[in-house]
Design an enzyme around this catalytic site. Structure first.
Site: not given
Ligand code: GLC
Length: 565
Positions: A217, A266
């Site tokens: 993310d 790993e």
């Molecule tokens: C990413 C996720 C989104 C979230 C953001 C903050 O863009 O896909 O849904 O709100 O990160 O974590």
């Protein structure tokens, strides 16, 4: 022959399937909205387990699960309070273990979401940092700063949150902390060794649980420019923008991914799905200014894939599509990574609705548009995507042709960016309409929440969704679900589809894309009128009915067809 020699020299030569991810079709499950096993109106891991056979039969290779970790749900689970625990709302670690095993037994791989840019404000580290007060070393794991102004009453810099309002919140003792997203999502300080150690440990935790990879993310956000410089009012960004910013796409992020790749190595290629040797992978959610910058994330010693948001954002226009396809393939070639393709996810308006609206409105819409047109184009766009070389991402429900729910009442919306925008009187970094693509999936024609669960659904489903359910579409050759099933079956059976790194463009009338792959031709009419083409070969599949007229074929408006040649 050359290819075989190259393969023999590679460490993977003995285990060809270990590189499964290069042409994989990866299905995104949004756990809140996929299937509810315990009838509380919220999807959960038990629900997902019960639907794994559906995913196997659909024909996808892997499942990416959005976060199901312990979280106060300020941002639907992207605010993680404990990275090694399952939120009780979704189940337990035992459920996660069972899910991974059952998926593997069905030959499906599991990719989990990793949220390293920020934690929840309820995370133990943040709570302790707050409690210890200014000067505590624990505060150095986040970005705490004194404010500006005579009394520290102004934020330390001018950065704005992607969800609207300042990117800083002041705590009771007067210091401020940075959050690029909601105030409940404080950003980690990735210069701190404890943060780096902790995330390598979290990777190992889930790898030991048997997962096949991680979707990372906000992969472009971890490192901030030294000194956290102001960016100037004119440069404030819109949703996950592609702008160059002192908090996005800093070169320092790459060192982190190189260290993670070593951890994954790993565990690779250990037996996984179906007992076959398998590489563990990382896919970057990295919003960068260009596909060339995206390619930096998938250099051979970093991640394996990165989402192609440039492709997602492209209008239904033949010239634009061809340009982005060529640019994507060209950008990946020097780093040896497969291109990826995606049309929908949990952050954008579903493509059946985007394509129902005029171009240029962005990726978060509140207008339903022309539904019939949108679905027709969505089906054509999907066949085009699945014919391209590389890996493709499918978001739950797109195989049902689901539209976005554009008319959700404001009071049921839960997207924090919508709530922030409402508070800030419309001033939001992004539009805040992400709930529309998060409405729970209809499985049956009748029944409570159309088979999603026994106890309603956390966002209301439109009345007509029974007719779009899995049950309603199964066995109907004209349905979008059967189109996806056939497309994925053909993709598996047709040598070369998905594989390779190139397409060979063939001459085509304006507004039509025609390309050849080994043994295969794809024709996509991206115009609003029928076109007549020389029949390229034996029809494999089409997104709408074609008329064959001797050596010619009439490709209707907004239609893609696959041909064996
Ligand atoms: C990413 C996720 C989104 C979230 C953001 C903050 O863009 O896909 O849904 O709100 O990160 O974590």
């Amino acid at each position: 022959m050359t290819q075989h020699l190259a393969a023999a020299a590679s460490p993977d030569a003995a285990v060809p399937d270990s590189r499964w991810w290069r042409d994989a079709v990866i299905y995104q499950v949004y756990p809140r909205s996929f299937a509810d096993g315990d009838g509380d109106g919220m999807g959960d891991l038990t629900g997902i387990r019960s639907r794994l056979p559906y995913l196997r039969d659909l024909g996808v290779d892997a499942v990416w699960l959005s976060p199901f970790y312990a979280s106060p749900q300020a941002d639907a689970g992207y605010d993680v309070a404990d990275y090694r625990a399952v939120d009780p709302m979704f189940g337990t670690l035992l459920d996660a273990d069972a899910l991974i095993r059952e998926a593997h037994a069905l030959g499906l791989r599991i990719i989990v979401d990793l949220v390293p840019n920020h934690s929840s404000d309820r995370h133990d580290w943040f709570q302790r940092a707050l409690a210890e007060g200014p000067g505590s070393p624990l505060r150095e794991r986040y970005h705490f700063r004194p404010g500006k102004g005579a009394h520290g009453e102004l934020p330390p810099n001018d950065w704005e949150s992607i969800f609207g309002g300042p990117a800083w919140t002041r705590v009771a003792d007067g210091e401020w902390y940075l959050h690029l997203f909601a105030p409940e999502q404080p950003d980690f300080n990735w210069e701190h060794p404890a943060v780096r150690d902790e995330f390598r440990s979290i990777l190992r935790f889930w790898l030991d649980m048997g997962v096949d990879g991680f979707r990372v993310d906000v992969a472009h956000g971890l490192v901030k420019a030294a000194g956290l410089p102001d960016i100037g009012a004119e440069n404030q960004l819109s949703l996950l923008g592609n702008d160059v910013m002192p908090f996005f796409d800093q070169d320092g992020v790459h060192e982190i991914y190189r260290s993670w790749r070593k951890v994954l190595a790993e565990y690779s290629p250990w037996p996984s799905a179906g007992g076959t040797p398998s590489e563990r992978i990382m896919v970057a959610e990295a919003w960068t200014p260009t596909v060339e910058r995206t390619a930096n994330y998938v250099r051979p010693d970093e991640m394996h894939q990165a989402f192609n948001f440039q492709y997602l954002g492209t209008s239904w226009d033949a010239a634009e599509l061809r340009t982005v396809i060529d640019a994507s393939l060209a950008a990946m070639r020097p780093v040896g990574a497969p291109a990826t393709w995606v049309l929908s996810n949990h952050d954008v308006t579903r493509h059946a609705t985007r394509l129902a609206n005029p171009p240029g409105l962005g990726t978060q819409l509140r207008t339903a548009g022309d539904r019939e047109l949108g679905l027709r184009r969505a089906r054509a766009a999907t066949l085009l995507m699945l014919a391209l070389p590389g890996s493709a991402y499918v978001y739950q429900g797109e195989e049902l042709g689901l539209p976005d729910v554009t008319d959700l009442p404001d009071e049921v919306r839960q997207d924090p960016s919508f709530l922030r925008a409402a508070q800030a009187d419309g001033a939001s970094g992004q539009d805040g309409f992400r709930d529309g693509c998060r409405v729970p999936i209809p499985w049956t024609v009748e029944g409570s929440s159309y088979g999603f669960g026994q106890g309603g659904s956390w966002l209301p489903q439109p009345a007509e969704w029974g007719g779009l359910s899995v049950q309603a579409q199964s066995g109907d050759p004209a349905s979008t679900l059967e189109l996806y099933r056939r497309a994925l079956a053909v993709r598996r059976a047709q040598p070369g589809l998905g594989a390779g790194e190139d397409v060979e463009w063939l001459d085509a009338p304006e507004g039509v894309l025609v390309f050849r792959r080994e043994g295969f031709v794809c024709t996509a009419n991206v115009t609003g009128s029928p076109v007549t083409l020389a029949t390229p070969g034996r029809l494999l599949l089409a997104s709408a009915d074609l008329t064959e007229d001797g050596p010619h074929t009439v490709l209707p408006a907004d239609t893609t067809a696959w041909w064996a040649v």
